[in-house]
Design a protein around this motif. Structure first.
Motif, PDB file in Angstrom:
ATOM      1  N   GLU A 313       2.931  -3.928  15.978  1.00 48.60           N
ATOM      2  CA  GLU A 313       3.005  -5.304  15.924  1.00 48.60           C
ATOM      3  C   GLU A 313       4.155  -5.762  14.784  1.00 48.60           C
ATOM      4  O   GLU A 313       4.452  -6.807  14.902  1.00 48.60           O
ATOM      5  N   LEU A 314       4.556  -4.710  13.976  1.00 51.26           N
ATOM      6  CA  LEU A 314       5.355  -5.203  13.250  1.00 51.26           C
ATOM      7  C   LEU A 314       6.853  -4.626  13.390  1.00 51.26           C
ATOM      8  O   LEU A 314       7.819  -4.556  12.623  1.00 51.26           O
ATOM      9  N   THR A 315       6.893  -4.004  14.655  1.00 48.75           N
ATOM     10  CA  THR A 315       8.453  -3.632  15.359  1.00 48.75           C
ATOM     11  C   THR A 315       8.530  -4.631  16.578  1.00 48.75           C
ATOM     12  O   THR A 315       7.835  -5.586  16.902  1.00 48.75           O
ATOM     13  N   ALA A 316       9.758  -4.279  16.953  1.00 41.81           N
ATOM     14  CA  ALA A 316      10.356  -4.805  18.236  1.00 41.81           C
ATOM     15  C   ALA A 316       9.911  -4.432  19.451  1.00 41.81           C
ATOM     16  O   ALA A 316      10.480  -4.848  20.498  1.00 41.81           O
ATOM     17  N   ALA A 355     -15.255  -9.895   2.642  1.00 44.11           N
ATOM     18  CA  ALA A 355     -14.019  -8.782   2.471  1.00 44.11           C
ATOM     19  C   ALA A 355     -12.928  -9.365   3.439  1.00 44.11           C
ATOM     20  O   ALA A 355     -11.912  -9.082   3.246  1.00 44.11           O
ATOM     21  N   VAL A 356     -13.228  -9.896   4.666  1.00 44.56           N
ATOM     22  CA  VAL A 356     -12.080 -10.636   5.493  1.00 44.56           C
ATOM     23  C   VAL A 356     -11.515 -11.679   4.807  1.00 44.56           C
ATOM     24  O   VAL A 356     -10.486 -11.844   5.265  1.00 44.56           O
ATOM     25  N   MET A 357     -12.359 -12.716   4.037  1.00 46.05           N
ATOM     26  CA  MET A 357     -11.459 -13.671   3.454  1.00 46.05           C
ATOM     27  C   MET A 357     -10.618 -13.050   2.442  1.00 46.05           C
ATOM     28  O   MET A 357      -9.612 -13.800   2.246  1.00 46.05           O
ATOM     29  N   GLU A 358     -11.064 -12.070   1.633  1.00 44.14           N
ATOM     30  CA  GLU A 358     -10.231 -11.364   0.617  1.00 44.14           C
ATOM     31  C   GLU A 358      -8.801 -10.940   1.204  1.00 44.14           C
ATOM     32  O   GLU A 358      -7.902 -10.868   0.623  1.00 44.14           O
ATOM     33  N   VAL A 359      -9.016 -10.067   2.693  1.00 43.96           N
ATOM     34  CA  VAL A 359      -7.870  -9.798   3.366  1.00 43.96           C
ATOM     35  C   VAL A 359      -6.669 -10.952   3.726  1.00 43.96           C
ATOM     36  O   VAL A 359      -5.714 -10.717   3.165  1.00 43.96           O
ATOM     37  N   ARG A 360      -7.434 -12.139   3.958  1.00 45.27           N
ATOM     38  CA  ARG A 360      -6.657 -13.234   4.294  1.00 45.27           C
ATOM     39  C   ARG A 360      -5.970 -13.789   2.819  1.00 45.27           C
ATOM     40  O   ARG A 360      -4.854 -14.326   2.961  1.00 45.27           O
ATOM     41  N   ARG A 361      -6.685 -13.759   1.974  1.00 47.51           N
ATOM     42  CA  ARG A 361      -6.112 -14.153   0.800  1.00 47.51           C
ATOM     43  C   ARG A 361      -4.844 -13.508   0.312  1.00 47.51           C
ATOM     44  O   ARG A 361      -3.958 -14.090  -0.288  1.00 47.51           O
ATOM     45  N   HIS A 362      -4.993 -12.080   0.313  1.00 48.77           N
ATOM     46  CA  HIS A 362      -3.872 -11.346  -0.052  1.00 48.77           C
ATOM     47  C   HIS A 362      -2.850 -11.625   0.687  1.00 48.77           C
ATOM     48  O   HIS A 362      -1.607 -11.550   0.364  1.00 48.77           O
ATOM     49  N   LEU A 363      -3.013 -11.651   2.144  1.00 51.14           N
ATOM     50  CA  LEU A 363      -1.874 -11.845   3.054  1.00 51.14           C
ATOM     51  C   LEU A 363      -1.169 -13.393   2.579  1.00 51.14           C
ATOM     52  O   LEU A 363       0.049 -13.357   2.725  1.00 51.14           O
ATOM     53  N   VAL A 364      -1.988 -14.319   2.413  1.00 50.70           N
ATOM     54  CA  VAL A 364      -1.552 -15.612   2.223  1.00 50.70           C
ATOM     55  C   VAL A 364      -0.593 -15.395   1.016  1.00 50.70           C
ATOM     56  O   VAL A 364       0.575 -16.027   0.691  1.00 50.70           O
ATOM     57  N   GLU A 365      -1.022 -14.922  -0.168  1.00 54.20           N
ATOM     58  CA  GLU A 365      -0.568 -14.607  -1.565  1.00 54.20           C
ATOM     59  C   GLU A 365       1.042 -13.846  -1.309  1.00 54.20           C
ATOM     60  O   GLU A 365       1.951 -14.479  -2.084  1.00 54.20           O
ATOM     61  N   ALA A 366       0.654 -12.866  -0.515  1.00 52.80           N
ATOM     62  CA  ALA A 366       2.071 -12.001  -0.357  1.00 52.80           C
ATOM     63  C   ALA A 366       2.992 -12.846   0.465  1.00 52.80           C
ATOM     64  O   ALA A 366       4.195 -12.918  -0.081  1.00 52.80           O
ATOM     65  N   ALA A 367       2.605 -13.573   1.304  1.00 48.88           N
ATOM     66  CA  ALA A 367       3.535 -14.520   2.112  1.00 48.88           C
ATOM     67  C   ALA A 367       4.230 -15.388   1.344  1.00 48.88           C
ATOM     68  O   ALA A 367       5.326 -15.694   1.277  1.00 48.88           O
ATOM     69  N   SER A 368       3.489 -16.050   0.361  1.00 47.57           N
ATOM     70  CA  SER A 368       3.917 -17.026  -0.430  1.00 47.57           C
ATOM     71  C   SER A 368       4.854 -16.550  -1.374  1.00 47.57           C
ATOM     72  O   SER A 368       5.929 -17.183  -1.692  1.00 47.57           O
ATOM     73  N   ARG A 369       4.725 -15.234  -1.961  1.00 48.19           N
ATOM     74  CA  ARG A 369       5.528 -14.760  -2.835  1.00 48.19           C
ATOM     75  C   ARG A 369       6.947 -14.383  -2.202  1.00 48.19           C
ATOM     76  O   ARG A 369       8.195 -14.426  -3.127  1.00 48.19           O
ATOM     77  N   GLU A 370       6.861 -14.000  -0.890  1.00 49.71           N
ATOM     78  CA  GLU A 370       7.993 -13.769  -0.353  1.00 49.71           C
ATOM     79  C   GLU A 370       8.766 -15.165   0.346  1.00 49.71           C
ATOM     80  O   GLU A 370       9.751 -14.876   1.087  1.00 49.71           O
ATOM     81  N   ILE A 390       0.463 -11.709   9.443  1.00 50.55           N
ATOM     82  CA  ILE A 390       1.102 -10.527   9.367  1.00 50.55           C
ATOM     83  C   ILE A 390       2.524 -10.298  10.080  1.00 50.55           C
ATOM     84  O   ILE A 390       3.482  -9.903   9.493  1.00 50.55           O
ATOM     85  N   GLN A 391       2.478 -11.172  11.238  1.00 54.89           N
ATOM     86  CA  GLN A 391       3.809 -11.215  11.849  1.00 54.89           C
ATOM     87  C   GLN A 391       4.817 -11.907  11.013  1.00 54.89           C
ATOM     88  O   GLN A 391       6.104 -11.711  11.531  1.00 54.89           O
ATOM     89  N   LEU A 392       4.540 -12.709  10.126  1.00 58.89           N
ATOM     90  CA  LEU A 392       5.613 -13.504   9.203  1.00 58.89           C
ATOM     91  C   LEU A 392       6.445 -12.358   8.507  1.00 58.89           C
ATOM     92  O   LEU A 392       7.580 -12.634   8.276  1.00 58.89           O
ATOM     93  N   PHE A 393       5.787 -11.075   8.443  1.00 58.19           N
ATOM     94  CA  PHE A 393       6.635 -10.063   7.712  1.00 58.19           C
ATOM     95  C   PHE A 393       7.572  -9.502   8.482  1.00 58.19           C
ATOM     96  O   PHE A 393       8.357  -8.672   7.931  1.00 58.19           O
TER      97      PHE A 393
END
Length: 639
Positions: A313-316, A355-370, A390-393
């Motif tokens: 999913e992270l490739t073309a 746990a799934v909410m924690e995964v979402r939180r980490h992804l949101v924070e990482a996307a915001s930092r980038e 995830i596909q934003l990356f």
């Protein structure tokens, strides 16, 4: 002692190896590769090797040798340097151009002396000497073709794959599993009449096969090294017949005598047989995301405790199935990524929803930092929502590299949430609760008769129905949770109906799974007759009755406690007496069980440091494989 003792123990061992690998071709067996994978990661090894080329190879008979421009080799092995292992070493070296060979073994020299039948008294006199390793060094030079070349053989206790600061696994012992009553019959077949064993309660070290005893000694050697690293003198306890043998061997391990005299700390080491409770291993009541991930996603090749995460999913590339093997898979172990490691440890210690909410939180924070264009959404976490983050990356190489570990855990979560196996998890849970209610109110025969209509041939099954493998999991759950059976006519008749139905289903499968091939000892359903299938099912039910009776001997364990007031207690030591508690589950453990142990000890004995060790990380389908294995008494030790 720090809580990260298992991690520092593993990393300290690998630092000794890494000091030897510069510009070398490095050969690892699968157990050592798994220890590296969880302990410090292959990146750390590649950095230590240096150079533009990757020279990591699997230690196997067909491994590629070293070329003319590759004069140095390092072999990192989890097993004894004996027999087939030495033959593979010889063959690789003889077809190479090595001038400098280093062999690292995870098994101590003391155990090599035992494996070579050196008496204990003679071994004690050799303290400080390493004749087995010295002889192999001479052989290495001989195989390299020049006795002036350099060879080194030494021991590093690469026992553990540290999954978390308080939790580690022993990949080299993934197949070690407690004995069943049927194993007593096999042991008795080679014993004289006057020395026949009556039950598992009579099993001691002298009753075991030489291979199993040597496997236990290899494990004990590694555990002794761990205790040395932790700076503790251990008091050993055991629950279960095989655990009792392992605990006794560690308590009496001769090379550890001096260590125990000087150790400043104290620790309880409690060994426990998995067979005493298989419901926790095959049940679906653990509300943990990691358990669902390792059950749903395919196993990482060569590993027993990690899974493959599809990274396409992270490739073309298009997401067709044939493209999945084009991109290297992701995994759960993120030993070199601080943020991903923190998320992983949170997933181990929280319930599914959090746990799934924690995964979402980490992804949101990482996307915001980038500074990625993220759209916030609250409420229930869905696989689609996680994938959109995830596909934003996807087209941002810098962001991908910065958060690679986190993205692997995010993809693992999304792929698990939408996996058919996860939807079925709730069906299992509902049926298990129904079974518990039935077992409480009815006899075993009634419970088996309730299961009978669910045993359907492949032509009549839908996605909602249970496969033969899933039926075996339910049967193991039923027999383990029920415990000691009252055998009567009704039970015999109910078992007979289930046996016939299962045998017929096995015969009618379009293709036998690896597990069914192992159980039936047949590789194709085309040639599997009902008679052969029925023989296999009868053996299967022998194992089921064995696990139902696994706790029968627990009455002896209960007798250790003498009722009385606080001024008149049992005088022998108790596991809660010491500040460090090491629990070793022989046969595997689940993530939920590790959390339960940690939480229980924290509530009942605050301040006690807990380390949970086990032979492997379990998912429900592992248990039938281990339970119906035929080589428990004769493990493959590489020679």
């Amino acid at each position: 002692m720090s809580a990260s003792g298992v991690l520092s123990f593993t990393q300290q061992g690998w630092e000794q190896v890494l000091a030897k690998v510069k510009r070398a071709v490095v050969y690892l067996d699968s157990a050592c590769a798994e220890s590296l994978h969880w302990g410090c990661g292959s990146t750390r090894l590649l950095e230590a090797v240096g150079g533009p080329d990757c020279h990591l190879r699997e230690f196997e008979p067909d491994a590629v040798g070293g070329g003319a421009k590759q004069p140095k080799a390092v072999f990192v092995l989890s097993c004894l340097l004996k027999g087939r292992t030495v033959e593979i070493l010889r063959d690789i070296i003889c077809r190479s151009h090595f001038q400098y060979c280093v062999v690292v073994t995870a098994v101590s020299h003391a155990v090599h002396l035992t494996a070579n039948h050196v008496p204990a008294a003679a071994a004690a006199e050799m303290e400080g000497q390493q004749p087995v390793f010295e002889q192999l060094e001479e052989k290495l030079c001989e195989w390299m073709g020049n006795m002036n070349y350099t060879a080194e053989v030494f021991h590093v206790p690469l026992l553990l794959a540290p999954v978390a600061p308080h939790f580690a696994l022993t990949p080299a012992f993934a197949s070690l599993f407690p004995l069943l009553p049927q194993d007593v019959h096999l042991l008795n077949s080679t014993r004289p009449d006057k020395r026949k064993l009556g039950s598992l309660g009579d099993v001691d070290a002298t009753a075991l096969t030489p291979e199993l005893l040597l496997q236990i000694r290899c494990l004990v050697s590694g555990l002794s090294s761990l205790c040395e690293h932790l700076g503790v003198r251990e008091e050993c306890f055991a629950v279960g017949s095989l655990s009792r043998v392992i605990a006794a061997d560690l308590a009496n391990y001769a090379p550890a005598k001096n260590r125990k005299k000087t150790a400043a700390g104290r620790a309880s080491v409690v060994f426990m047989d998995r067979t005493l409770d298989l419901t926790g291993a095959v049940g679906h009541h653990g509300d943990n995301l990691v358990e669902k991930i390792i059950s749903a996603l395919p196993q990482l090749p060569g590993h027993t405790n990690d899974v493959m995460v599809n990274m396409i999913e992270l490739t073309a590339l298009q997401t067709e199935e044939e493209n999945c093997n084009v991109v290297a898979p992701g995994c759960l172990a993120q030993s070199n990524d601080t943020t991903a490691k923190a998320l992983w440890e949170a997933l181990l210690n929280t319930k599914h929803k959090e746990a799934v909410m924690e995964v979402r939180r980490h992804l949101v924070e990482a996307a915001s930092r980038e500074n990625l264009p993220i759209k916030m959404s609250m409420g229930r976490v869905t696989p689609g929502q996680l994938m959109s983050y995830i596909q934003l990356f996807k087209n941002n190489l810098k962001a991908l590299m910065n958060h690679c570990g986190l993205l692997q855990l995010g993809l693992a979560t999304a792929q698990t949430l939408k996996h058919p196996q996860t939807a079925k998890w709730d069906n299992f849970l509902a049926f298990e609760r129904l079974l518990l209610q039935s077992i409480g109110e009815s006899t075993m025969s009634v419970v088996l008769n309730q299961l009978l209509p669910m045993i359907k041939p492949v032509t009549q099954r839908t996605n909602e129905d249970y496969s033969p493998e899933e039926l075996l999991i339910l049967l193991i759950y039923i027999y383990s949770v029920t415990g000691e059976l009252t055998v009567d006519k009704d039970l015999d008749e109910a078992e007979e109906k289930v046996k016939k139905a299962l045998a017929q289903v096995f015969c009618e499968e379009s293709e036998l799974s690896p597990l069914l091939q192992k159980i039936t000892d047949w590789d194709s359903s085309i040639n599997l007759t009902f008679h052969k299938s029925r023989i296999a099912v009868d053996k299967l039910f022998t194992s089921l009755r064995d696990i139902a009776g696994a706790r029968n001997l627990m009455k002896q364990f209960k007798s250790v406690y003498v009722p009385g007031n606080h001024t008149h207690q049992v005088s022998r030591p108790h596991p809660s007496d010491y500040p460090v508690l090491i629990l070793f589950v022989v046969g595997g453990v689940t993530v939920s069980e590790v959390k339960m142990v940690k939480d229980l000890v924290a509530s009942l004995k605050p301040g006690t440091q807990v380390i949970v060790l086990s032979t492997r990380l379990l998912k429900p389908f592992n248990i039938p494989e281990l339970l119906f294995a035929t080589d428990r008494l004769h493990p493959d030790l590489g020679f």
